[in-house]
Design a protein around this motif. Sequence first.
Motif, short mmCIF file in Angstrom:
data_model
loop_
_atom_site.label_atom_id
_atom_site.label_comp_id
_atom_site.label_asym_id
_atom_site.label_seq_id
_atom_site.Cartn_x
_atom_site.Cartn_y
_atom_site.Cartn_z
N GLU A 1 -9.98 -8.44 6.32
CA GLU A 1 -10.02 -6.98 6.24
C GLU A 1 -8.61 -6.41 6.21
OE1 GLU A 1 -11.78 -3.09 8.68
OE2 GLU A 1 -12.17 -5.13 9.41
N ILE A 2 -7.74 -6.91 7.09
CA ILE A 2 -6.34 -6.47 7.09
C ILE A 2 -5.69 -6.77 5.74
CG2 ILE A 2 -4.06 -6.91 8.09
CD1 ILE A 2 -5.56 -7.51 10.73
N GLY A 3 -5.95 -7.97 5.22
CA GLY A 3 -5.38 -8.36 3.93
C GLY A 3 -5.82 -7.45 2.81
N ASN A 4 -7.09 -7.11 2.76
CA ASN A 4 -7.60 -6.26 1.69
C ASN A 4 -7.04 -4.84 1.78
OD1 ASN A 4 -9.21 -8.12 0.25
ND2 ASN A 4 -10.84 -7.95 1.75
N ILE A 5 -6.96 -4.31 3.01
CA ILE A 5 -6.38 -2.98 3.18
C ILE A 5 -4.91 -2.98 2.77
CG2 ILE A 5 -5.76 -1.21 4.87
CD1 ILE A 5 -8.29 -2.04 6.44
N GLY A 6 -4.17 -3.98 3.27
CA GLY A 6 -2.76 -4.08 2.93
C GLY A 6 -2.53 -4.26 1.44
N ALA A 7 -3.36 -5.09 0.80
CA ALA A 7 -3.22 -5.32 -0.64
C ALA A 7 -3.49 -4.05 -1.42
CB ALA A 7 -4.18 -6.43 -1.08
N ILE B 1 -1.18 -2.05 -11.16
CA ILE B 1 -1.09 -3.39 -10.60
C ILE B 1 -2.30 -3.61 -9.69
CG2 ILE B 1 0.23 -4.94 -9.11
CD1 ILE B 1 1.57 -4.44 -11.76
N ASP B 2 -2.97 -4.70 -9.88
CA ASP B 2 -4.11 -5.06 -9.04
C ASP B 2 -3.70 -6.23 -8.16
OD1 ASP B 2 -6.64 -5.19 -7.98
OD2 ASP B 2 -7.43 -6.45 -9.58
N MET B 3 -4.05 -6.16 -6.88
CA MET B 3 -3.77 -7.25 -5.96
C MET B 3 -5.06 -7.71 -5.31
SD MET B 3 -0.27 -6.13 -3.98
CE MET B 3 -0.43 -7.51 -2.86
N LYS B 4 -5.23 -9.01 -5.22
CA LYS B 4 -6.41 -9.59 -4.60
C LYS B 4 -5.99 -10.49 -3.44
CE LYS B 4 -8.71 -9.69 -9.12
NZ LYS B 4 -9.29 -10.56 -10.17
N VAL B 5 -6.91 -10.66 -2.49
CA VAL B 5 -6.68 -11.55 -1.35
C VAL B 5 -7.77 -12.61 -1.40
CG1 VAL B 5 -6.50 -11.74 1.15
CG2 VAL B 5 -5.64 -9.70 0.00
N PRO B 6 -7.53 -13.71 -2.12
CA PRO B 6 -8.59 -14.70 -2.29
C PRO B 6 -8.83 -15.57 -1.06
CG PRO B 6 -6.60 -15.43 -3.40
CD PRO B 6 -6.34 -14.02 -2.92
N VAL C 1 -2.04 -16.71 7.66
CA VAL C 1 -1.70 -16.83 6.24
C VAL C 1 -2.62 -15.94 5.42
CG1 VAL C 1 -1.40 -18.40 4.31
CG2 VAL C 1 -1.06 -19.24 6.65
N ILE C 2 -2.02 -15.09 4.60
CA ILE C 2 -2.78 -14.24 3.69
C ILE C 2 -2.31 -14.56 2.27
CG2 ILE C 2 -3.37 -11.87 3.02
CD1 ILE C 2 -2.67 -11.00 5.86
N ASP C 3 -3.18 -15.20 1.49
CA ASP C 3 -2.85 -15.45 0.09
C ASP C 3 -2.90 -14.15 -0.70
OD1 ASP C 3 -2.50 -18.17 0.38
OD2 ASP C 3 -4.56 -18.67 -0.14
N ASN C 4 -2.07 -14.05 -1.73
CA ASN C 4 -2.05 -12.86 -2.58
C ASN C 4 -2.03 -13.27 -4.04
OD1 ASN C 4 -1.28 -10.08 -1.00
ND2 ASN C 4 -0.57 -11.90 0.08
N ASN D 1 0.93 -15.66 -7.90
CA ASN D 1 0.41 -16.01 -6.58
C ASN D 1 1.53 -16.14 -5.56
OD1 ASN D 1 -2.36 -16.32 -7.51
ND2 ASN D 1 -1.67 -18.21 -8.50
N GLY D 2 1.28 -15.62 -4.36
CA GLY D 2 2.22 -15.74 -3.27
C GLY D 2 1.47 -15.78 -1.95
N GLN D 3 2.21 -16.00 -0.87
CA GLN D 3 1.59 -16.07 0.45
C GLN D 3 2.41 -15.30 1.48
OE1 GLN D 3 2.40 -19.31 -1.02
NE2 GLN D 3 0.45 -19.27 -2.10
N PHE D 4 1.69 -14.59 2.33
CA PHE D 4 2.29 -14.02 3.53
C PHE D 4 2.04 -14.96 4.69
CE2 PHE D 4 2.17 -9.93 1.33
CZ PHE D 4 3.35 -9.37 1.76
#
Length: 210
Positions: free
Chosen positions: A17-23, A38-43, A167-170, A185-188
């Motif tokens: 949920e945090i990842g999706n809001i942040g993205a 720009i579209d960002m996804k958190v897979p 870890v939050i994938d982006n 693709n990147g990672q937090f």
Amino acid sequence: MKSWEQFKELQLDVLKEIGNIGAGNAATALSQLLQKTIDMKVPNVKILSFDDITDYVGGAEQVVVTVFLKIEGEISGNMFFILQEGAAKRLLSSLIGDTGEEGLTEIEFSALQEIGNILTGSYLSALADLTKLNIQPSVPAVAIDMAAAILSYGLIELGRVGDYALVIDNTFLDVGESEADQNINGQFFLLPDPESFSKLFSALGVPFHE
């Protein structure tokens, strides 16, 4: 008492949920900066042991571009945003165009620092909103090196770290472009200090137990 696996499932749901809001917030800010959608996804969202981070980004000798900063306030720790070198160059190309040089130029370093400001700010704002904790980032630094060297250097610069990383994938996608060509693709990696990990999840209503 709930088991570790049950706690882990709850924590991953919260992190997602945090990842999706942040993205969503980061995508909006980047779209304004780039003047394009720009579209960002958190897979994927995971909790990893610190020792597994280098393997997750491709191995100790994988060359990566990293934005790293320290988190201060009611919780403390470190945050890394890691991209493989080719992905970083493509992301920067969307912002300032292709410089035609192999390494990162001074302008590209500055641009990456600004992108890092936007991305980390968006995620930390989402985290602060959901936890009601005061969380403040330091000014981000940018480095390019092998993953093992980056993490070692970053942690020396930023201070001690706990045993676990969030870890939050982006995935970044330019809307209207070929997905195969434009996915970036990147990672937090959020690495709270030991005493902050349980405090963070307690604030989210899902206490952390090993």
